[in-house]
Motif scaffolding. Structure first.
Motif, PDB file in Angstrom:
ATOM      1  N   GLY A 155       0.820  -1.208   0.000  1.00 46.94           N
ATOM      2  CA  GLY A 155       0.000   0.000   0.000  1.00 46.94           C
ATOM      3  C   GLY A 155       0.850   1.252   0.000  1.00 46.94           C
ATOM      4  N   VAL A 156       0.536   2.184  -0.876  1.00 42.92           N
ATOM      5  CA  VAL A 156       1.298   3.424  -0.989  1.00 42.92           C
ATOM      6  C   VAL A 156       0.835   4.414   0.072  1.00 42.92           C
ATOM      7  CG1 VAL A 156       1.931   5.339  -2.491  1.00 42.92           C
ATOM      8  CG2 VAL A 156       1.610   3.056  -3.448  1.00 42.92           C
ATOM      9  N   CYS A 157       1.791   4.888   0.866  1.00 41.68           N
ATOM     10  CA  CYS A 157       1.516   5.774   2.004  1.00 41.68           C
ATOM     11  C   CYS A 157       1.541   7.239   1.576  1.00 41.68           C
ATOM     12  CB  CYS A 157       2.567   5.517   3.078  1.00 41.68           C
ATOM     13  SG  CYS A 157       2.386   6.512   4.563  1.00 41.68           S
ATOM     14  N   ALA A 158       0.723   8.055   2.240  1.00 38.72           N
ATOM     15  CA  ALA A 158       0.711   9.498   1.968  1.00 38.72           C
ATOM     16  C   ALA A 158       0.847  10.313   3.241  1.00 38.72           C
ATOM     17  CB  ALA A 158      -0.571   9.881   1.234  1.00 38.72           C
ATOM     18  N   ALA A 159       1.336   9.684   4.329  1.00 34.79           N
ATOM     19  CA  ALA A 159       1.567  10.449   5.557  1.00 34.79           C
ATOM     20  C   ALA A 159       2.630  11.505   5.291  1.00 34.79           C
ATOM     21  CB  ALA A 159       2.023   9.516   6.678  1.00 34.79           C
ATOM     22  N   PRO A 160       2.480  12.707   5.845  1.00 34.62           N
ATOM     23  CA  PRO A 160       3.416  13.787   5.549  1.00 34.62           C
ATOM     24  C   PRO A 160       4.873  13.416   5.815  1.00 34.62           C
ATOM     25  CG  PRO A 160       1.536  14.621   6.765  1.00 34.62           C
ATOM     26  CD  PRO A 160       1.411  13.137   6.770  1.00 34.62           C
ATOM     27  N   ASN A 161       5.740  13.797   4.870  1.00 33.89           N
ATOM     28  CA  ASN A 161       7.192  13.661   4.995  1.00 33.89           C
ATOM     29  C   ASN A 161       7.666  12.207   4.963  1.00 33.89           C
ATOM     30  OD1 ASN A 161       7.447  16.577   5.412  1.00 33.89           O
ATOM     31  ND2 ASN A 161       6.458  16.147   7.365  1.00 33.89           N
ATOM     32  N   GLY A 170      -7.030  16.241  11.107  1.00 35.62           N
ATOM     33  CA  GLY A 170      -6.296  17.224  11.881  1.00 35.62           C
ATOM     34  C   GLY A 170      -4.816  17.234  11.535  1.00 35.62           C
ATOM     35  N   ASP A 171      -4.020  17.792  12.420  1.00 37.09           N
ATOM     36  CA  ASP A 171      -2.599  18.067  12.163  1.00 37.09           C
ATOM     37  C   ASP A 171      -1.753  16.808  12.328  1.00 37.09           C
ATOM     38  OD1 ASP A 171      -0.065  19.070  11.901  1.00 37.09           O
ATOM     39  OD2 ASP A 171      -0.277  20.634  13.424  1.00 37.09           O
ATOM     40  N   HIS A 172      -1.469  16.141  11.198  1.00 39.81           N
ATOM     41  CA  HIS A 172      -0.679  14.910  11.224  1.00 39.81           C
ATOM     42  C   HIS A 172       0.750  15.197  11.679  1.00 39.81           C
ATOM     43  CE1 HIS A 172      -0.376  10.738   9.140  1.00 39.81           C
ATOM     44  NE2 HIS A 172       0.574  10.839  10.045  1.00 39.81           N
ATOM     45  N   VAL A 173       1.328  16.272  11.170  1.00 39.28           N
ATOM     46  CA  VAL A 173       2.704  16.617  11.518  1.00 39.28           C
ATOM     47  C   VAL A 173       2.804  16.987  12.992  1.00 39.28           C
ATOM     48  CG1 VAL A 173       4.615  18.213  11.074  1.00 39.28           C
ATOM     49  CG2 VAL A 173       3.294  17.292   9.169  1.00 39.28           C
ATOM     50  N   GLY A 174       1.804  17.684  13.522  1.00 37.72           N
ATOM     51  CA  GLY A 174       1.785  18.010  14.945  1.00 37.72           C
ATOM     52  C   GLY A 174       1.827  16.763  15.799  1.00 37.72           C
ATOM     53  N   LEU A 175       1.083  15.726  15.394  1.00 37.83           N
ATOM     54  CA  LEU A 175       1.098  14.470  16.140  1.00 37.83           C
ATOM     55  C   LEU A 175       2.446  13.772  15.995  1.00 37.83           C
ATOM     56  CD1 LEU A 175      -1.646  11.991  16.761  1.00 37.83           C
ATOM     57  CD2 LEU A 175       0.415  11.087  15.713  1.00 37.83           C
ATOM     58  N   HIS A 230      17.987  14.960   2.985  1.00 35.64           N
ATOM     59  CA  HIS A 230      17.676  16.322   3.432  1.00 35.64           C
ATOM     60  C   HIS A 230      16.336  16.761   2.839  1.00 35.64           C
ATOM     61  CE1 HIS A 230      18.107  20.495   4.578  1.00 35.64           C
ATOM     62  NE2 HIS A 230      17.819  20.837   3.332  1.00 35.64           N
ATOM     63  N   PHE A 231      15.464  17.267   3.687  1.00 28.97           N
ATOM     64  CA  PHE A 231      14.192  17.807   3.210  1.00 28.97           C
ATOM     65  C   PHE A 231      13.674  18.806   4.222  1.00 28.97           C
ATOM     66  CE2 PHE A 231      13.062  14.289   5.941  1.00 28.97           C
ATOM     67  CZ  PHE A 231      11.912  14.685   6.593  1.00 28.97           C
ATOM     68  N   GLU A 232      12.827  19.698   3.753  1.00 30.71           N
ATOM     69  CA  GLU A 232      12.145  20.633   4.630  1.00 30.71           C
ATOM     70  C   GLU A 232      10.772  20.059   4.958  1.00 30.71           C
ATOM     71  OE1 GLU A 232      12.004  24.512   2.966  1.00 30.71           O
ATOM     72  OE2 GLU A 232      14.182  24.637   2.643  1.00 30.71           O
ATOM     73  N   GLU A 233      10.436  20.063   6.216  1.00 30.76           N
ATOM     74  CA  GLU A 233       9.194  19.444   6.658  1.00 30.76           C
ATOM     75  C   GLU A 233       7.975  20.111   6.034  1.00 30.76           C
ATOM     76  OE1 GLU A 233       8.375  17.870  10.897  1.00 30.76           O
ATOM     77  OE2 GLU A 233       7.460  19.854  10.846  1.00 30.76           O
ATOM     78  N   SER A 234       7.141  19.299   5.387  1.00 29.78           N
ATOM     79  CA  SER A 234       5.873  19.805   4.844  1.00 29.78           C
ATOM     80  C   SER A 234       4.812  19.739   5.937  1.00 29.78           C
ATOM     81  CB  SER A 234       5.427  18.956   3.650  1.00 29.78           C
ATOM     82  OG  SER A 234       6.303  19.105   2.566  1.00 29.78           O
ATOM     83  N   PRO A 235       3.985  20.776   6.077  1.00 29.72           N
ATOM     84  CA  PRO A 235       2.966  20.761   7.130  1.00 29.72           C
ATOM     85  C   PRO A 235       1.821  19.795   6.832  1.00 29.72           C
ATOM     86  CG  PRO A 235       2.750  22.725   5.781  1.00 29.72           C
ATOM     87  CD  PRO A 235       4.007  22.047   5.339  1.00 29.72           C
ATOM     88  N   TYR A 236       1.652  19.451   5.562  1.00 27.47           N
ATOM     89  CA  TYR A 236       0.609  18.509   5.147  1.00 27.47           C
ATOM     90  C   TYR A 236       0.833  18.197   3.670  1.00 27.47           C
ATOM     91  CZ  TYR A 236      -1.397  22.875   3.386  1.00 27.47           C
ATOM     92  OH  TYR A 236      -1.577  24.077   2.757  1.00 27.47           O
ATOM     93  N   VAL A 237       0.070  17.226   3.158  1.00 24.79           N
ATOM     94  CA  VAL A 237       0.101  16.904   1.730  1.00 24.79           C
ATOM     95  C   VAL A 237      -1.215  17.402   1.142  1.00 24.79           C
ATOM     96  CG1 VAL A 237       0.435  15.097   0.007  1.00 24.79           C
ATOM     97  CG2 VAL A 237       1.454  14.843   2.279  1.00 24.79           C
ATOM     98  N   LEU A 238      -1.156  18.442   0.340  1.00 21.97           N
ATOM     99  CA  LEU A 238      -2.372  19.059  -0.190  1.00 21.97           C
ATOM    100  C   LEU A 238      -3.222  18.030  -0.937  1.00 21.97           C
ATOM    101  CD1 LEU A 238      -3.972  21.686  -0.675  1.00 21.97           C
ATOM    102  CD2 LEU A 238      -2.688  21.953  -2.808  1.00 21.97           C
ATOM    103  N   GLY A 239      -4.488  17.940  -0.555  1.00 23.35           N
ATOM    104  CA  GLY A 239      -5.400  17.001  -1.201  1.00 23.35           C
ATOM    105  C   GLY A 239      -5.362  15.606  -0.618  1.00 23.35           C
TER     106      GLY A 239
END
Length: 403
Positions: A279-285, A326-331, A349-358
């Motif tokens: 299964g392809v995951c879409a959790a942020p970062n 709600g805020d996945h990255v916050g959790l 190296h990456f900059e943390e995304s606050p969410y994945v749009l859509g």
């Protein structure tokens, strides 16, 4: 779209907030619903409706869990049993079946570190009690329970656990969990346990002797095995030891993004060769891409999807967005030190995304992934495979054991 029956029930409405449990301010409703939709032509829209109305829609990992609005409230919220579930949001998703682990990894009712027996049992019991009071979702135990969801206009939840850490060294606890309704269980989370090595460990010793006993018991009972958070050698050992297909319910390809959280080609191929589903995951970062390392987008998520299809074939790929409300990255940040989340994302190296749009929540994630496939000219037949048919083929072998 094939929305589900929803009668207006709110989590724990049979109790009085403030009197029977502590009430927290929850995430804004704007982050609960559909915030972004990929545009379709009229013909593509008709195909999307056909898929949702006539084919099984299975999320290999999503959650009805709602996060508090303030990050500082997340840990106190998770230390109580009465965490809120969004039945309305799930009803609008069009999903028929969800592999739902009820956020057992962040249940910290009796322990500061989670993944303990009492924490998980308490969490399951309270969530199942709340579920018994409503008519939108139901707990699935058999393959027939899964395939009936669409005609019932309800959502079948396949009760799952993130990891088997709660077994400690008691193999009979697998039977107890099966008796309580659990039908899918991960072997490890990011760190090691008595079964094997998690994906953040420097040295992966593989599946232990006790782990082999657990795999055998899960096969006998008819409980699906998940290796999403296992180290490479442990993953390969589990696949070899299991007589049933093995699931990677929510992950991505290391060939696209080289972090421990992603799976190596060797593991992915071995999983598919055993009849397993990825299964392809879409959790942020998580499923990022070198093409856009500083912005997690649906395109980077689906780059992993297409890599997997090329590597193992479309018959072994599914969708496991791993979203909630709600805020996945916050959790993630709140539980980082407990669950080694940032370690699992390390290596690039990456900059943390606050969410994945859509792809922020279950209401929109699965639909937008299918919309993306339609825009890319995948056939209805192939989309139906990845949206649910592949998972059903594997689950029929696993769940319906003859005694």
């Amino acid at each position: 779209m094939n929305d589900k029956n929803y009668d207006g029930y709110q989590s724990f409405q049979y109790l009085e907030a403030g009197k029977h449990y502590k009430s927290f301010q929850l995430a804004d409703k704007g982050r609960h619903k559909k915030t972004h939709a990929i545009a379709l032509t009229i013909d593509q829209q008709k195909k999307l409706e056909t898929i949702f109305n006539y084919y099984p829609i299975i999320s290999l990992r999503d959650h009805g869990f709602i996060v508090p609005k303030k990050q500082d409230d997340i840990l106190p919220y998770c230390r109580q049993l009465h965490t809120i579930y969004d039945y309305e949001g799930l009803a609008q998703s069009g999903i028929d079946v969800i592999f739902e682990n009820f956020m057992d990894g962040i249940a910290i009712v009796t322990s500061n570190n989670g993944l303990k027996w009492d924490d998980v049992i308490y969490t399951l019991g309270m969530r199942f009690c709340d579920i018994s009071k409503q008519h939108t979702v139901y707990l699935a135990k058999t393959w027939n329970d899964l395939i009936e969801a669409k005609s019932k206009r309800k959502i079948a939840l396949l009760p799952s656990l993130e990891a088997a850490s709660i077994l400690e060294n008691e193999v009979d606890r697998v039977d107890i969990l099966y008796g309580l309704g659990i039908r899918c269980m991960g072997i490890t989370y990011n760190e090691s346990n008595t079964l094997g090595s998690g994906l953040t460990e420097k040295n992966d010793g593989g599946l232990t002797k006790f782990g082999r006993k657990v795999i055998e018991r899960m096969n006998v009972l008819g409980m699906a095995i998940d290796i999403s958070h296992c180290g490479d050698q442990t993953s390969l050992d589990v696949i070899k030891a299991s007589s049933d297909p093995v699931f990677i319910t929510h992950a991505g390809a290391r060939g696209v993004w080289d972090t421990p959280r992603m799976k190596s080609d060797e593991v992915l191929k071995a999983c598919a060769e055993k009849g397993g589903i990825i299964g392809v995951c879409a959790a942020p970062n998580t499923t990022l891409s070198p093409k856009s390392p500083n912005k997690h987008t649906i395109d980077s998520v689906m780059e992993h999807f297409e890599y997997l299809v090329d590597l193992v074939g479309i018959n072994h790929v599914g969708l496991g967005p791993d979203t909630f409300f709600g805020d996945h990255v916050g959790l993630q940040n709140a539980f980082d030190s407990i669950l080694a989340i940032s370690e699992s994302h390390s290596g690039q190296h990456f900059e943390e995304s606050p969410y994945v749009l859509g792809l922020e929540n279950p209401t929109e994630a699965m639909e937008n992934m299918l919309r993306w496939l339609l825009v890319k000219n995948y056939s209805v037949q192939d989309i139906a495979k990845v949206s649910g048919e592949n998972a059903l083929v594997a689950l029929e072998r696993i769940l319906d054991k003859e005694n």
